[in-house]
Design an enzyme around this catalytic site. Structure first.
Site, PDB file in Angstrom:
ATOM      1  N   HIS A   1      30.937  36.485  28.081  1.00 31.67           N
ATOM      2  CA  HIS A   1      31.665  37.589  28.714  1.00 31.67           C
ATOM      3  C   HIS A   1      33.170  37.354  28.682  1.00 31.67           C
ATOM      4  CE1 HIS A   1      32.403  35.368  32.585  1.00 31.67           C
ATOM      5  NE2 HIS A   1      31.263  34.778  32.278  1.00 31.67           N
TER       6      HIS A   1
ATOM      7  N   ASP B   1      35.188  39.252  30.745  1.00 26.15           N
ATOM      8  CA  ASP B   1      35.747  39.568  32.063  1.00 26.15           C
ATOM      9  C   ASP B   1      35.840  38.309  32.929  1.00 26.15           C
ATOM     10  OD1 ASP B   1      32.884  39.593  32.135  1.00 26.15           O
ATOM     11  OD2 ASP B   1      32.934  40.623  34.077  1.00 26.15           O
TER      12      ASP B   1
ATOM     13  N   GLU C   1      30.038  40.853  33.305  1.00 30.16           N
ATOM     14  CA  GLU C   1      29.143  39.791  33.766  1.00 30.16           C
ATOM     15  C   GLU C   1      29.495  39.399  35.190  1.00 30.16           C
ATOM     16  OE1 GLU C   1      27.377  35.850  34.489  1.00 30.16           O
ATOM     17  OE2 GLU C   1      29.496  36.345  34.568  1.00 30.16           O
TER      18      GLU C   1
ATOM     19  N   GLU D   1      28.237  29.865  29.012  1.00 28.21           N
ATOM     20  CA  GLU D   1      28.617  29.634  30.412  1.00 28.21           C
ATOM     21  C   GLU D   1      28.938  28.153  30.628  1.00 28.21           C
ATOM     22  OE1 GLU D   1      29.189  31.637  32.865  1.00 28.21           O
ATOM     23  OE2 GLU D   1      28.254  33.522  32.287  1.00 28.21           O
TER      24      GLU D   1
ATOM     25  N   HIS E   1      36.013  30.131  39.205  1.00 28.20           N
ATOM     26  CA  HIS E   1      36.286  31.091  40.288  1.00 28.20           C
ATOM     27  C   HIS E   1      37.295  30.556  41.315  1.00 28.20           C
ATOM     28  CE1 HIS E   1      32.386  33.693  39.668  1.00 28.20           C
ATOM     29  NE2 HIS E   1      32.842  33.178  38.528  1.00 28.20           N
TER      30      HIS E   1
END
Length: 377
Positions: free
Chosen positions: A68, A70, A135, A164, A350
């Site tokens: 992904h 995003d 995602e 990932e 994150h």
């Protein structure tokens, strides 16, 4: 090609402020590179989400790189040591939103494909890319829709490698060969609003629910198995009250999540929750959302190719794991593809000042290339 190809492309992608569901220009950057080496490019836009399906070759077996473009929002900008969308390198680390999750892996996939195709222009089967910008968001118009489109035209993947960030302490030490299922519950417990001085004229839903919620928190749902850790139940949100100190609330809202193993099913978990709530004689309503079924890729061609490549490049004996959150692998596995997740370290995903070791980028591209070599030559 020089040693910094993966870093250069990573920097290009990291400069795109692609906060979910916006791709910005990431997929175009990747598609341009892939088109040059013979990939057929298909842009699939669903609602506000850009998706890319690129394929080189028409035969099976099909090896697909998935990922992904995003990223999650940055959080407080002033808390970052550098602009999250102006990537910077400090002390051997590359900082930027998406550095670990997962733009460096996207760059490594493209570079690995370029190098592999240069060496093996007539490789067997096909190489494909399935890239989405949905995602980190609701995941409604991303991978799931592309997979539906491919299934409708009977275009199958044999193996799928999701980039990932799977590694924990060093590159390649962990690969994810499955994921637990994810089931969400939105529970509303009914009481009766009233004055705190007259509790006998009201019914406090917080007090009524406390024992049932404690029981759910203390329940052992299963013990896991060889491949999956035990199922976990977590309350993520709880809300009641008007904000006033003298009003007993009329309702209590509780949001909870199960991450569950293959020892139970979503239906079994639902039944057990309802049983507990009923035993405590609560008046309630509950809305369920199934975010993903558990999936597992047993040891086979893909797992072996990844383990060998990791060992060759890093010297590490990789470990298979199914822990962590959900990924888009959950939409791909039901098609029958073998699915594996392999990427950089996930320590800062994150987070503020998200980063990755620059020294891991070329080895990752090398691992991806060696996997292609084992499966498609």
């Amino acid at each position: 090609m020089n040693h910094s190809d993966t870093l250069e492309l990573s920097l290009q992608l990291l400069r795109q402020p692609s906060v979910t569901p916006i791709d910005h220009d990431c997929q175009n950057i990747m598609a341009e590179r892939l088109a040059k080496i013979g990939f057929y490019i298909e842009n699939m836009r669903f609602e506000d989400v850009d998706n890319l399906w690129a394929r080189r070759g028409t035969e099976s077996p099909v090896f697909c790189f998935a990922g992904h473009t995003d990223v999650v929002p940055t959080g407080q900008l002033e808390a970052w040591n550098s602009d999250p969308f102006l990537p910077s390198i400090r002390d051997g680390k590359l900082y930027g939103r998406g550095a670990a999750d997962m733009k460096t892996a996207l760059a490594a996939m493209v570079v690995a494909s370029e190098r592999f195709v240069a060496k093996h222009p007539n490789h067997k089967g096909s190489i494909a890319f399935l890239i989405t910008s949905d995602e980190e968001g609701p995941s409604i118009n991303g991978t799931v829709k592309v997979v539906e489109t491919l299934e409708a035209r009977q275009e199958k993947m044999t193996w799928c490698l999701v980039g990932e960030p799977s590694s924990t302490h060093q590159l390649g030490d962990i690969v994810k060969n499955g994921r637990r299922g994810s089931l969400n519950g939105m529970l509303k417990i009914q009481g009766k609003q009233g004055h705190v001085a007259y509790p006998h004229l009201a019914a406090n839903p917080i007090h009524l629910a406390t024992k049932a919620l404690t029981e759910l928190c203390d329940t052992v749902w299963d013990h896991g198995n060889e491949y999956f850790p035990a199922t976990s139940f977590q309350i993520s949100n709880i809300h009641a009250g008007t904000g006033a100190t003298n009003v007993i609330p009329g309702t209590l809202d509780v949001t909870f999540n199960f991450r569950y193993s293959t020892e139970v099913t979503a239906d079994i978990l639902k039944q057990r929750v309802i049983q507990t709530l009923d035993q405590h004689q609560l008046t309630y309503s509950i809305d369920w959302t199934l975010s993903g079924l558990p999936f597992l890729t047993p040891v086979g061609e893909l797992v072996n190719a990844a383990s060998n490549a990791i060992k060759n490049v890093t010297g590490v004996d990789t470990e298979l794991s199914t822990s962590g959150g959900t990924s888009d692998g959950r939409f791909i596995a039901p098609t029958g593809a073998q699915v594996l997740e392999l990427g950089v370290l996930n320590a800062t995903i994150h987070q503020i000042n998200e980063h990755v070791n620059v020294a891991d980028l070329e080895p990752l591209a090398e691992i991806y290339e060696q996997i292609l070599q084992q499966l498609l030559t």
